[in-house]
Design an enzyme around this catalytic site. Sequence first.
Site, short mmCIF file in Angstrom:
data_model
loop_
_atom_site.label_atom_id
_atom_site.label_comp_id
_atom_site.label_asym_id
_atom_site.label_seq_id
_atom_site.Cartn_x
_atom_site.Cartn_y
_atom_site.Cartn_z
N HIS A 66 -1.05 6.50 -8.44
CA HIS A 66 -0.25 5.45 -7.80
C HIS A 66 0.27 4.39 -8.78
O HIS A 66 0.80 3.38 -8.38
CB HIS A 66 -1.05 4.79 -6.68
CG HIS A 66 -1.39 5.75 -5.56
ND1 HIS A 66 -2.14 5.38 -4.47
CD2 HIS A 66 -1.07 7.06 -5.38
CE1 HIS A 66 -2.27 6.43 -3.65
NE2 HIS A 66 -1.64 7.46 -4.19
N ASP A 116 -5.30 8.01 -7.06
CA ASP A 116 -4.98 6.63 -6.67
C ASP A 116 -4.46 5.88 -7.91
O ASP A 116 -3.95 6.51 -8.82
CB ASP A 116 -6.21 5.97 -6.04
CG ASP A 116 -5.84 4.90 -5.02
OD1 ASP A 116 -4.99 4.05 -5.35
OD2 ASP A 116 -6.39 4.89 -3.90
#
Length: 415
Positions: free
Chosen positions: A263, A240
């Site tokens: 991310h 993430d």
Amino acid sequence: MVVSLHLQVTSFAFFVLILCLYCSNIVYNVVAMKSEVVDVSDFGAVGDGTADSSKAFLKAWNFVCSREIENGVRVIFVPENQTFLLHPVTFNGPCKAKEIKFLIMGRIISPVSPKTWEGLDQAKWLTFYKVSGLKIKGSGEINGRGWGWWNQSCRDHPRLEGCTSLAPTAMIFESCKTSSLSQVRLINSSQTHVLIRGTDGFIVDHVKITAPETSPNTDGIHISSASNIFIRNSIIGTGDDCVSIGDYTTNIHISHVKCGPGHGISIGSLGRSGNFVQVQNIRVNTVTFKGTTNGARIKTWQVGKGYVRGVMFENLFFNSVKNPIIIDQNYCNVRGACKELETGVQIRDVVYRNLWGTSSTEVAITLNCSRSVSCTGLLLQSIMLKSSITGKNVRSSCINAHGAAIGVVQPAPCF
Ligand SMILES: *[C@@H]1O[C@H](CO)[C@@H](O)[C@H](O)[C@H]1NC(C)=O
Ligand SMILES: *[C@@H]1O[C@H](CO)[C@@H](O)[C@H](O)[C@H]1NC(C)=O
Ligand SMILES: *[C@@H]1O[C@H](CO)[C@@H](O)[C@H](O)[C@H]1NC(C)=O
Ligand SMILES: *[C@@H]1O[C@H](CO)[C@@H](O)[C@H](O)[C@H]1NC(C)=O
């Protein structure tokens, strides 16, 4: 008479000598006391990787926390070449000791089975609460062994009965002050690796955080309701965000970070519950992104109110990043499921300076702002982004975005 005087002088000298020895002994004791080391093994911790050592760690913590040394430092020592299994545990402050070092040379591992958390708070593994002057460092490792949770995550196994969206954060620093986390490696957390919340003054330095690219919600570092936070010289690659910055944050400095996979670095998502967002003075400087989905991202929910202002993204390098520069002011977890609203989090005064590298999609710059609360004061300066696919072009896309461009900006800005 002469003899007696002589004797007096000698005994005086002897007295002085003894006094000095005594003094130096005191000095020695004070120096030694200045860093008193407490080994967790002395409190019953067993480094065999199977016995639960959380009670022993807690005893060591309470011992160190409860007594003050004048100008001194207390050290909790986790010996090298040993593996300590810790069940969920909270190290509570405030402490009498002004400064506590947690020297982690060995490994700390989490239980694998989510069953261990039955009846406990599923959001926590290792928590530090209301502590100030805490310095965690050492060449050791903190391994969340998160696959037991990943295996039952609703994101990845939506049809699994009893799937969970919540999983323990490996390290939580809640309501702490002037503390730091350095050198250690964090691996495979069940969810976020490090959460800094309600905290003023925290440094993360020379930390390495790793989890598989596919692991669900394994943010590297999440910051919320916090100020004066420094993250530097660190390597973060997870499933993430490398770093995500939440609501109510001021003076956040991120520099010299290698990010990827993951991310990217994200301000947001902000304003999810319709709250009044206050995010100010965020600096991201000297970061490389490799194969991440985003680079410099700001995302806000339409229901949110308040502001994000004074953001500086500087000296960033992108290597095959999907969205190197992105503002999404219409963030919605299901695209198209959120209808347009009058509200929005205002985004203003955002500088993008000296950014270069490659985008793996056609739109290298996305500035997607809301109609009701447009983005203002955006500055693009010295930007050179190309496609990571030879022969392809990149472009920028703007909706309700206002600002200026200085120097070379490629792809051409769309204000
Ligand atoms: C830890 O292990 C390494 C490698 O086996 C060894 O060199 C070192 O002396 C060990 N340290 C301790 C304190 O046992
Ligand atoms: C997690 O799931 C994988 C694949 O379904 C399985 O091989 C593995 O044994 C599971 N691990 C645990 C700890 O449940
Ligand atoms: C982290 O988890 C992955 C996936 O389960 C595993 O392959 C890897 O060996 C783990 N790393 C460590 C250091 O435990
Ligand atoms: C911008 O946001 C709107 C509203 O969510 C969405 O419909 C649109 O696809 C987005 N545009 C881009 C280029 O991402």
